[in-house]
Every structure is written in structure tokens, then in C-alpha cells.
Scaffold this motif. Structure first.
Motif, PDB file in Angstrom:
ATOM      1  N   VAL A 105      12.412   5.275  -9.849  1.00 28.54           N
ATOM      2  CA  VAL A 105      11.151   4.544  -9.776  1.00 28.54           C
ATOM      3  C   VAL A 105      11.096   3.480  -9.630  1.00 28.54           C
ATOM      4  N   THR A 106       9.790   3.752  -8.112  1.00 28.92           N
ATOM      5  CA  THR A 106       9.792   2.988  -7.388  1.00 28.92           C
ATOM      6  C   THR A 106       8.299   2.072  -7.287  1.00 28.92           C
ATOM      7  N   PHE A 107       7.798   1.024  -6.962  1.00 27.78           N
ATOM      8  CA  PHE A 107       6.688   0.341  -6.716  1.00 27.78           C
ATOM      9  C   PHE A 107       6.269   0.350  -5.381  1.00 27.78           C
ATOM     10  N   ALA A 108       5.330   0.533  -4.877  1.00 22.55           N
ATOM     11  CA  ALA A 108       5.239  -0.711  -3.467  1.00 22.55           C
ATOM     12  C   ALA A 108       3.961  -0.715  -3.227  1.00 22.55           C
ATOM     13  N   HIS A 109       3.402  -1.844  -2.830  1.00 16.78           N
ATOM     14  CA  HIS A 109       2.294  -2.073  -2.795  1.00 16.78           C
ATOM     15  C   HIS A 109       2.010  -3.345  -1.851  1.00 16.78           C
ATOM     16  N   GLY A 110       0.801  -3.103  -1.012  1.00 17.22           N
ATOM     17  CA  GLY A 110       0.350  -3.889  -0.377  1.00 17.22           C
ATOM     18  C   GLY A 110       0.504  -4.932  -0.560  1.00 17.22           C
ATOM     19  N   THR A 111       0.264  -6.420   0.031  1.00 18.17           N
ATOM     20  CA  THR A 111      -0.049  -7.726   0.110  1.00 18.17           C
ATOM     21  C   THR A 111      -1.070  -8.338  -0.027  1.00 18.17           C
ATOM     22  N   ASP A 112      -1.499  -7.680   0.592  1.00 19.43           N
ATOM     23  CA  ASP A 112      -3.265  -7.865   1.024  1.00 19.43           C
ATOM     24  C   ASP A 112      -3.973  -7.451  -0.004  1.00 19.43           C
ATOM     25  N   ALA A 170      14.401  -4.231 -19.401  1.00 24.42           N
ATOM     26  CA  ALA A 170      14.618  -3.038 -21.278  1.00 24.42           C
ATOM     27  C   ALA A 170      14.975  -2.194 -20.566  1.00 24.42           C
ATOM     28  N   GLY A 171      15.940  -2.332 -19.619  1.00 24.58           N
ATOM     29  CA  GLY A 171      17.334  -1.393 -18.697  1.00 24.58           C
ATOM     30  C   GLY A 171      16.789  -0.495 -17.857  1.00 24.58           C
ATOM     31  N   THR A 172      15.387  -0.326 -16.923  1.00 27.94           N
ATOM     32  CA  THR A 172      14.979   1.066 -15.934  1.00 27.94           C
ATOM     33  C   THR A 172      15.578   0.133 -15.063  1.00 27.94           C
ATOM     34  N   PRO A 173      16.143   0.986 -14.323  1.00 31.28           N
ATOM     35  CA  PRO A 173      16.614   0.293 -12.628  1.00 31.28           C
ATOM     36  C   PRO A 173      15.115   0.797 -12.363  1.00 31.28           C
ATOM     37  N   VAL A 174      14.012  -0.115 -10.822  1.00 29.21           N
ATOM     38  CA  VAL A 174      12.662  -0.239 -10.009  1.00 29.21           C
ATOM     39  C   VAL A 174      12.951  -1.402  -9.166  1.00 29.21           C
ATOM     40  N   THR A 175      13.190   0.160  -7.967  1.00 26.89           N
ATOM     41  CA  THR A 175      12.847  -0.317  -6.727  1.00 26.89           C
ATOM     42  C   THR A 175      11.382  -1.080  -6.795  1.00 26.89           C
ATOM     43  N   VAL A 176      10.860  -1.877  -5.761  1.00 19.56           N
ATOM     44  CA  VAL A 176       9.565  -2.633  -5.669  1.00 19.56           C
ATOM     45  C   VAL A 176       9.489  -3.172  -3.548  1.00 19.56           C
ATOM     46  N   TYR A 177       8.306  -2.215  -3.673  1.00 19.13           N
ATOM     47  CA  TYR A 177       7.988  -3.146  -2.113  1.00 19.13           C
ATOM     48  C   TYR A 177       6.720  -3.145  -1.680  1.00 19.13           C
ATOM     49  N   ALA A 178       7.189  -4.379  -1.007  1.00 20.08           N
ATOM     50  CA  ALA A 178       5.732  -4.813  -0.555  1.00 20.08           C
ATOM     51  C   ALA A 178       6.213  -4.457   0.567  1.00 20.08           C
ATOM     52  N   VAL A 179       4.288  -4.194   0.918  1.00 19.67           N
ATOM     53  CA  VAL A 179       4.199  -3.667   1.875  1.00 19.67           C
ATOM     54  C   VAL A 179       3.208  -4.355   3.137  1.00 19.67           C
ATOM     55  N   THR A 180       4.151  -5.283   3.646  1.00 19.28           N
ATOM     56  CA  THR A 180       3.269  -6.486   4.344  1.00 19.28           C
ATOM     57  C   THR A 180       2.554  -6.070   5.113  1.00 19.28           C
ATOM     58  N   GLY A 181       0.753  -7.215   5.094  1.00 22.40           N
ATOM     59  CA  GLY A 181      -0.494  -6.805   5.595  1.00 22.40           C
ATOM     60  C   GLY A 181      -1.154  -5.529   5.073  1.00 22.40           C
ATOM     61  N   GLU A 182      -0.709  -4.754   4.236  1.00 21.98           N
ATOM     62  CA  GLU A 182      -1.335  -3.597   4.074  1.00 21.98           C
ATOM     63  C   GLU A 182      -2.209  -3.348   2.538  1.00 21.98           C
ATOM     64  N   THR A 183      -3.812  -3.026   2.931  1.00 20.53           N
ATOM     65  CA  THR A 183      -4.825  -3.767   1.672  1.00 20.53           C
ATOM     66  C   THR A 183      -4.793  -2.151   0.859  1.00 20.53           C
ATOM     67  N   HIS A 184      -5.487  -1.802   0.052  1.00 21.17           N
ATOM     68  CA  HIS A 184      -5.753  -1.114  -1.414  1.00 21.17           C
ATOM     69  C   HIS A 184      -5.444   0.322  -0.541  1.00 21.17           C
ATOM     70  N   ALA A 185      -6.713   0.560   0.626  1.00 20.84           N
ATOM     71  CA  ALA A 185      -6.197   1.522   0.731  1.00 20.84           C
ATOM     72  C   ALA A 185      -5.528   2.273   2.182  1.00 20.84           C
ATOM     73  N   MET A 186      -4.723   2.232   2.063  1.00 20.56           N
ATOM     74  CA  MET A 186      -3.439   1.732   2.810  1.00 20.56           C
ATOM     75  C   MET A 186      -3.716   3.024   4.093  1.00 20.56           C
ATOM     76  N   LEU A 187      -4.599   1.994   4.850  1.00 25.37           N
ATOM     77  CA  LEU A 187      -4.805   2.129   5.645  1.00 25.37           C
ATOM     78  C   LEU A 187      -4.596   1.588   6.833  1.00 25.37           C
ATOM     79  N   HIS A 188      -3.909   1.095   6.859  1.00 24.57           N
ATOM     80  CA  HIS A 188      -3.114   0.010   8.036  1.00 24.57           C
ATOM     81  C   HIS A 188      -1.724   0.385   8.596  1.00 24.57           C
TER      82      HIS A 188
END
Length: 251
Positions: free
Chosen positions: A137-144, A163-181
């Protein structure tokens, strides 16, 4: 209203795995989510990245009945119906969703066919029900990102961890919702995740708390170049087959 289904853009002979992409949408809308809207088009470079990373797997894009979540989790019901009715030959499905699609893949990530869940800038509001997600399980989200909240993504990940589920979370520096940067970095994440979920017994690094920065594998992109890469992926990957759910999703 058309039934939910999948537009397959890659379906090699003998494929038993599927990388399934779920696009974003709106909070409320019963309008037709036609195939040329921006949230759907944004997923096509990810389809190309997945095809290159796991060429023996099928790759497809989910088709919802409506554009919106509509308070009743319509896209999640559509996605679960798709997973229920996929041909028996498909044994494992990697779910990759953006925004509302990220919310949908999290909501159905407990399905027995699921082999991994990747949520990109997911919409995970306060009080979102906790799902026992399967596979890496991985989540990734733009900081902007100002459309969906990266803090809410981290909060949901921390609930999963508790709850016992391992998760990796990435912060995508300088990125917005459309993921175009940083499109090349998003593409690399999709490719690496799909390959790891389907071809390796090692799910890769798991962050125990908080977030870690998404590595930068290429220079940041201009907006015209990013949009051009989306158009190119759309032109290069025609829909080769369509699968439709035969029964109505549960209401």
C-alpha cells in the motif's frame, strides 16, 4: 446511463494480472463521465508506464456510471462490481487511483483479487471508513495540492498503520493536484509500484510513520510538455477491448 466497466489498453495473451487505473471526478454529479475529460486523460501516461513495467499484465481504465462520488460512493460500488465480474482468468489486480479514484481504490482495497493499492493525491476526508487493504500500500500526495489535503492522506495512513497495515506515504515536493510539475516522477512511481506488486515478494520500503520525499528521477516539467505527454500517451494507446459489468452495482 452506461454500465461500469473497463477500457483495456493492453491485454496480452494469457494475462492473469491486471493493472487497473481509477480516475478522479467530483463530489456530486450524475453526469456522464465521458472518455475525453481531463481527469480521465491524466491517467493515460500511467497506463503507458504500467504497460512498460509489467508487459505480461493487462492494463485498463475504469469506467464509472457517473462523474461524482454522490454521497453513496458510486465510483467505489462501480469498481467493486468490476472486480467481482472480471473474467476468472484475472487472478490479481493492482489498483491505482487519483483523487476520487484514490478514494475508490482505498474503499475496495480489501477485495480478494487485489494485489496492491496505490493512491495518488487521494481524497480521504475526515471520518473515511478504514479498509483492510491488501498487498503493498502506497499513498503519494503533492505538497502544494489545494484540491485534496495531503495532511488527510497522512492521517488516514496513520490510522491504517495503527490497525496493522503497513503503508508508505510519499510527499511530492512542489506538486499540485493535477500532477503536472513532476510527471516523470509520478510515472516512475506507478511503474515501480506495479512491478513490485506483481513480480516481487518484497513490497519495498515501508515508512513506519509520517511521510518521506518522493525521489526526483528527472527534471521538473513545463506545463505544455506535461500536457503534451498526456496527449501522446492517449494517441499511442488505443482501447483494444472493453469489459462491461452485467449486473447493476449494489445501491
Amino acid at each position: 446511463m452506461s454500465p461500469p466497466g473497463v477500457d483495456l489498453v493492453w491485454n496480452p495473451a494469457g494475462a492473469t494480472d491486471l493493472v487497473l487505473l481509477a480516475h478522479g471526478g467530483m463530489e456530486e454529479s450524475k453526469a456522464n463521465p465521458h472518455a475525453w475529460r481531463a481527469p480521465i486523460l491524466r491517467m493515460w501516461p500511467f497506463a503507458a508506464a504500467a504497460r512498460a513495467a509489467v508487459p505480461n499484465a493487462a492494463v485498463g481504465l475504469v469506467r464509472y456510471r457517473y462523474r461524482g462520488w454522490n454521497g453513496a460512493a458510486d465510483p467505489a460500488m462501480d469498481l467493486r462490481a468490476v472486480l467481482d465480474e472480471l473474467p476468472p482468468v484475472i487472478r490479481r489486480v493492482v489498483l491505482i487511483g487519483h483523487s476520487m479514484g484514490g478514494r475508490a481504490v482505498v474503499a475496495v482495497g480489501d477485495h480478494p483479487r487485489v494485489a496492491g493499492v496505490l493512491a495518488l493525491a487521494p481524497w480521504l476526508p475526515d471520518g473515511e471508513p478504514l479498509t483492510k487493504l491488501r498487498g503493498p500500500v502506497t499513498f503519494a500526495h503533492g505538497t502544494d495540492d489545494t484540491i485534496t489535503d495531503p495532511r488527510a492522506t497522512t492521517a488516514y495512513a496513520n490510522r491504517l498503520r495503527a490497525a496493522g497495515t503497513p503503508v508508505t506515504v510519499y510527499a511530492v515536493t512542489g506538486e499540485t493536484h493535477a500532477m503536472l510539475h513532476r510527471p516523470a516522477d509520478w510515472n516512475a512511481l506507478v511503474a515501480t509500484f506495479a512491478a513490485g506488486a506483481l513480480t516481487s515478494s518484497d513490497p519495498g520500503p515501508v515508512s513506519e510513520a509520517g511521510t518521506e520525499p518522493l525521489p526526483e528521477c528527472a527534471p521538473r516539467s513545463s506545463l505544455p510538455a506535461a500536457v503534451g505527454s498526456i496527449a501522446l500517451a492517449r494517441l499511442r494507446l488505443p482501447v483494444v477491448e472493453r469489459f462491461e459489468v452485467k449486473s447493476s452495482p449494489a445501491q
